[in-house]
Design an enzyme around this catalytic site. Structure first.
Site, PDB file in Angstrom:
ATOM      1  N   SER A 277      12.306 -10.055  -3.740  1.00  0.00           N
ATOM      2  CA  SER A 277      11.970 -11.395  -3.286  1.00  0.00           C
ATOM      3  C   SER A 277      12.494 -12.433  -4.263  1.00  0.00           C
ATOM      4  O   SER A 277      13.039 -12.098  -5.310  1.00  0.00           O
ATOM      5  CB  SER A 277      10.457 -11.537  -3.151  1.00  0.00           C
ATOM      6  OG  SER A 277       9.875 -11.611  -4.438  1.00  0.00           O
ATOM      7  N   LYS A 278      12.299 -13.675  -3.893  1.00  0.00           N
ATOM      8  CA  LYS A 278      12.850 -14.774  -4.674  1.00  0.00           C
ATOM      9  C   LYS A 278      12.509 -14.710  -6.161  1.00  0.00           C
ATOM     10  O   LYS A 278      13.304 -15.112  -7.003  1.00  0.00           O
ATOM     11  CB  LYS A 278      12.372 -16.105  -4.092  1.00  0.00           C
ATOM     12  CG  LYS A 278      13.344 -16.679  -3.076  1.00  0.00           C
ATOM     13  CD  LYS A 278      12.636 -17.529  -2.059  1.00  0.00           C
ATOM     14  CE  LYS A 278      11.930 -16.651  -1.040  1.00  0.00           C
ATOM     15  NZ  LYS A 278      11.226 -17.275   0.008  1.00  0.00           N
ATOM     16  N   ARG A 279      11.339 -14.231  -6.482  1.00  0.00           N
ATOM     17  CA  ARG A 279      10.990 -14.258  -7.898  1.00  0.00           C
ATOM     18  C   ARG A 279      11.794 -13.254  -8.717  1.00  0.00           C
ATOM     19  O   ARG A 279      11.760 -13.273  -9.935  1.00  0.00           O
ATOM     20  CB  ARG A 279       9.487 -14.053  -8.096  1.00  0.00           C
ATOM     21  CG  ARG A 279       8.918 -12.850  -7.438  1.00  0.00           C
ATOM     22  CD  ARG A 279       7.482 -12.632  -7.900  1.00  0.00           C
ATOM     23  NE  ARG A 279       7.266 -11.219  -8.080  1.00  0.00           N
ATOM     24  CZ  ARG A 279       7.131 -10.372  -7.081  1.00  0.00           C
ATOM     25  NH1 ARG A 279       7.157 -10.810  -5.845  1.00  0.00           N
ATOM     26  NH2 ARG A 279       6.954  -9.092  -7.306  1.00  0.00           N
TER      27      ARG A 279
END
Length: 509
Positions: A277-279
RNA sequence: GUCUCCUUCGUCUAGUGGUUAGGACACCGGGUUUUCAUCCCGGCAACAGGGGUUCGACUCCCCUAGGAGAUGCCA
């Protein structure tokens, strides 16, 4: 469009893939929903589908699953086209590539889903449910609170009488259609990768919604109906879909349709083992583009996420992958996305990239950084930075010294180890004389001269070049010096050396 | 909670009953080099644990543990 009897495509009479003959007529699809930017995991799924089709002489189909009109986003749709155009992956049938099963937007096939839902209703495999979203919400809240064993819909509307239904319809004229998940028995299927997967029907989602109150289908219905009508032979999708496959099996059974072969691909994870995911870093393909990855690097790296050719080869062009891809070599375990290795691949591809093309690819990055350089300058700079770039976005910082003043640096930077300011001053003063005509001389010749100067000053070549390097580029790390000066111009270089001398002198007080 | 899937170096992986368990990235050394980078050489480092099956298990079976995913009128 009138469902199964409509013109344009035949929902109900799809020709089932012939048994024992499945690889003869391979048809696979990538079915993204235009609700967000293309995720690198989705790209991987698409790639594998594409390669699977190509390697077997089959067809690759793009189907847009836009049945969630609340989350629909036209930029996301455009992003699908842009992403694959950039990668150089094309579909044989899709929204912009008409085929025998058009249309390829689910929103335009709505009638067929309604018809399918009605078929199930008639066969007794589905029922109308009048429960409100509010009720479902509070039901869920209750269930999660009281850690009850059963989660999901409580099947309140499963066995309504005609009277009940008539009554409820007055209160809520927009019922949903739910699947009547069998209470007994199993759903079994043979996954191409995972082998036999079995699930008890009672463990399957209790009566999931097939048709929403807005008459649009949910994924489960649309997916099964379309895969059938589009004669999809193999469904390669991420393992996150595995749990709902049992439900799909039940749907195929309820429709009395032959199933495609399923192949659940390992998922792509972040460093911490969770779904990427984005993180974790960049996840959408467009971010990778913006950071200066080349399409061939992305394809090459992503192809190796859950797949390997053999024990040593790891560089492949798309064309080679199309030839070599073999589903038998798929891995079952999830793969962690390693940005560092992608960088390594990308650096390799940059180094191997044709200069003309690289120049073209690099230019926007340089321009966006506000570097004013002519095409000719960039062309000359290319060999200097080519093997130093892992990503195109690094070009500006490597070239920064060409524009305006070099980055500010402390005077101490100019002084080599074991030397002092006055010694360095002498070095730089000697260097000034060698600047004249430097551009015209070969690197070898220049090196000889600087070497001679070093000897004369009783020091090493490095101790002469380092102060010059810092003076000219503002950094101890730079592209090759002589080439850099050639680009900068002797005059500019001289100015910078003088500025450096000033720094050193003011240091001495 | 329940269900399902997964388990070889830190990471990506090769391996399909008998191997000194191979490669790549990363990392650490060394070499080449005007710095950096490239390039070359070398090193570190893995079969989750326990039971079976077998003459012999990384490879087959079972259990345990760990991880992940799913559990929506999202896909």
């Amino acid at each position: 469009m009138t469902g199964s009897s409509g013109a344009g495509y035949n929902a109900a009479e799809g020709i089932p893939p012939k048994k024992g003959n499945r690889f003869m007529n391979v048809r696979v699809r990538y079915a993204p929903s235009p609700t967000g930017l293309q995720h690198i995991g989705g790209i991987r799924t698409a790639l594998f589908n594409y390669l699977f089709a190509r390697s077997l002489g089959g067809k690759f189909i793009l189907r847009i699953e836009d049945t969630d009109r609340e989350r629909f986003d036209s930029t996301a749709l455009q992003d699908i086209y842009d992403s694959f155009a950039w990668l150089g992956i094309r579909w044989d049938e899709g929204p912009d590539q008409d085929g025998p099963h058009s249309p390829y937007f689910q929103s335009e096939r709505q009638a067929s889903y309604v018809a399918a839902a009605h078929e199930l209703l008639e066969k007794g495999h589905a029922y109308e449910c009048f429960c409100t979203s509010d009720r479902l919400e509070s039901l869920r809240a209750e269930q999660s609170e009281g850690k009850s064993a059963a989660l999901g819909y409580d099947r309140r509307c499963r066995d309504l009488t005609d009277e009940d239904r008539a009554q409820l319809r007055r209160e809520n004229p927009h019922p949903v259609v739910r699947f009547k998940t069998p209470l007994e028995g199993d759903a079994v299927f043979e996954d191409m990768l995972l082998g036999r997967v079995k699930r008890k029907n009672k463990d399957i989602s209790p009566d999931p919604v097939l048709l929403k109150s807005d008459r649009f289908p949910t994924y489960h219905l649309a997916n099964v109906v379309d895969d059938h009508s589009m004669e999809i032979s193999h469904v390669l999708r991420a393992q996150e879909w595995l749990p709902s496959t049992a439900l799909h099996i039940l749907l195929y059974r309820a429709f009395d349709w032959e199933m495609p072969v399923f192949c659940h691909l390992p998922m792509v994870m972040g460093k911490d083992g969770q779904k990427l995911s984005k993180r974790h870093g960049a996840t959408s393909l467009i971010e990778f583009r913006r950071r200066g990855y080349l399409p061939e690097a992305v394809i090459n790296y992503v192809a190796l996420l859950g797949w390997a050719y053999d024990d040593s080869r790891e560089f492949f062009t798309l064309e080679e992958l199309e030839k070599f891809f073999d589903a038998n070599k798929l891995n079952k375990a999830p793969a962690v996305f390693d940005y560092t290795k992608l960088d390594w691949f990308n650096g390799n591809y940059i180094r191997e990239c044709d200069d003309t093309r690289l120049l073209k690819l690099m230019t926007p990055f340089v321009e966006d950084a506000g570097i004013r350089a002519t095409a000719e300058q960039l062309q000359q700079a290319l060999p200097l930075i080519k093997e130093r770039m892992k990503r195109l976005e690094e070009a500006p910082e490597l070239l920064g010294f060409l524009v305006g003043a070099p980055a500010d640096y402390p005077a101490e930077e100019l002084i080599p180890k074991k030397m002092d300011a006055s010694h360095t001053i002498r070095v730089l003063e000697g260097v000034v004389g060698l600047l004249d005509g430097l551009s015209a001389r070969s690197d070898e010749e220049n090196e000889e001269r600087f070497r001679a100067l070093a000897e004369q000053l009783d020091t090493k070549l490095g101790n002469v070049l380092m102060p010059l390097r810092v003076a000219v580029t503002g950094s101890k790390v730079s592209p090759p010096l002589f080439g850099s000066i050639r680009l900068l111009g002797e005059e500019q270089a001289r100015l910078r050396v003088h500025a450096a001398l000033q720094k050193l002198k003011s240091m001495l007080g």
